[in-house]
Design a protein around this motif. Structure first.
Motif, PDB file in Angstrom:
ATOM      1  N   VAL A   1       0.614  46.387 -20.736  1.00  0.00           N
ATOM      2  CA  VAL A   1       0.970  45.008 -21.079  1.00  0.00           C
ATOM      3  C   VAL A   1       1.963  44.931 -22.231  1.00  0.00           C
ATOM      4  N   GLY A   2       2.307  46.100 -22.821  1.00  0.00           N
ATOM      5  CA  GLY A   2       3.372  46.115 -23.818  1.00  0.00           C
ATOM      6  C   GLY A   2       2.983  46.464 -25.235  1.00  0.00           C
TER       7      GLY A   2
ATOM      8  N   SER B   1       7.886  42.104 -22.523  1.00  0.00           N
ATOM      9  CA  SER B   1       6.567  42.346 -21.943  1.00  0.00           C
ATOM     10  C   SER B   1       5.643  41.150 -22.163  1.00  0.00           C
ATOM     11  N   TYR B   2       4.469  41.235 -21.559  1.00  0.00           N
ATOM     12  CA  TYR B   2       3.443  40.223 -21.771  1.00  0.00           C
ATOM     13  C   TYR B   2       3.046  40.185 -23.246  1.00  0.00           C
ATOM     14  N   ALA B   3       2.987  41.362 -23.877  1.00  0.00           N
ATOM     15  CA  ALA B   3       2.655  41.429 -25.303  1.00  0.00           C
ATOM     16  C   ALA B   3       3.701  40.691 -26.136  1.00  0.00           C
TER      17      ALA B   3
ATOM     18  N   SER C   1       5.479  38.107 -25.179  1.00  0.00           N
ATOM     19  CA  SER C   1       5.265  36.658 -25.024  1.00  0.00           C
ATOM     20  C   SER C   1       4.036  36.208 -25.809  1.00  0.00           C
ATOM     21  N   MET C   2       3.004  37.060 -25.884  1.00  0.00           N
ATOM     22  CA  MET C   2       1.837  36.729 -26.706  1.00  0.00           C
ATOM     23  C   MET C   2       2.225  36.642 -28.176  1.00  0.00           C
TER      24      MET C   2
ATOM     25  N   SER D   1       5.197  36.029 -29.404  1.00  0.00           N
ATOM     26  CA  SER D   1       6.046  34.863 -29.600  1.00  0.00           C
ATOM     27  C   SER D   1       5.209  33.588 -29.703  1.00  0.00           C
TER      28      SER D   1
ATOM     29  N   VAL E   1      -3.343  39.270 -31.302  1.00  0.00           N
ATOM     30  CA  VAL E   1      -2.096  40.028 -31.134  1.00  0.00           C
ATOM     31  C   VAL E   1      -2.045  41.180 -32.143  1.00  0.00           C
TER      32      VAL E   1
ATOM     33  N   GLN F   1      -2.070  45.095 -31.094  1.00  0.00           N
ATOM     34  CA  GLN F   1      -0.940  45.935 -31.499  1.00  0.00           C
ATOM     35  C   GLN F   1      -1.430  47.136 -32.301  1.00  0.00           C
TER      36      GLN F   1
END
Length: 128
Positions: free
Chosen positions: A55-56, A66-68, A70-71, A73, A89, A93
């Motif tokens: 997911v990134g 990636s989806y990560a 967008s999360m 952001s 997030v 990470q």
């Protein structure tokens, strides 16, 4: 009289045979449950880093597009331009970059074990 005696013996033999099968099935069910729980726990812990990377959340940081990303952001917009320490997030990470902590490994393993037990229970219900 002999016929009655043979009937009783036959009935007792059937009962003993059924008891043996029930005991064997009970042991098999316990072993199957243990395998499902252990497999779920080990599988979840082993696949967690793979899922985070997919997911990134990588060891090099959050992958662009990636989806990560967008999360991150969305979290930054919601918090006035920055990602709050301790947020979902930030935790994901951290796990993607450094791996799961001991507590996170225990939590993921517990969820995997519960999923394994649930799937075993569901399989037993479907089989009947």
């Amino acid at each position: 009289m002999t016929s009655h005696f043979q009937s009783l013996l036959s009935r007792q033999f059937c009962i003993n045979t059924l008891d043996k099968h029930r005991k064997r099935n009970s042991v098999n069910m316990r072993v199957g449950t243990i395998v499902a729980v252990a497999g779920g726990a080990v599988g979840a812990v082993a696949l967690a880093p793979v899922a985070l990377g997919a997911v990134g959340f990588t060891s090099a940081g959050i992958a662009a597009g990636s989806y990560a990303a967008s999360m991150m952001s969305a979290a930054a917009v919601a918090n006035g331009g920055g990602v709050v320490a301790g947020s979902m997030v930030a935790l994901l990470q951290s796990a993607g970059a450094a791996g799961l902590s001991g507590a996170a490994t225990a939590a993921v393993g517990s969820v995997g074990a519960a999923a394994g037990a649930g799937l075993k229970l569901l399989a037993g219900v479907i089989r009947k």
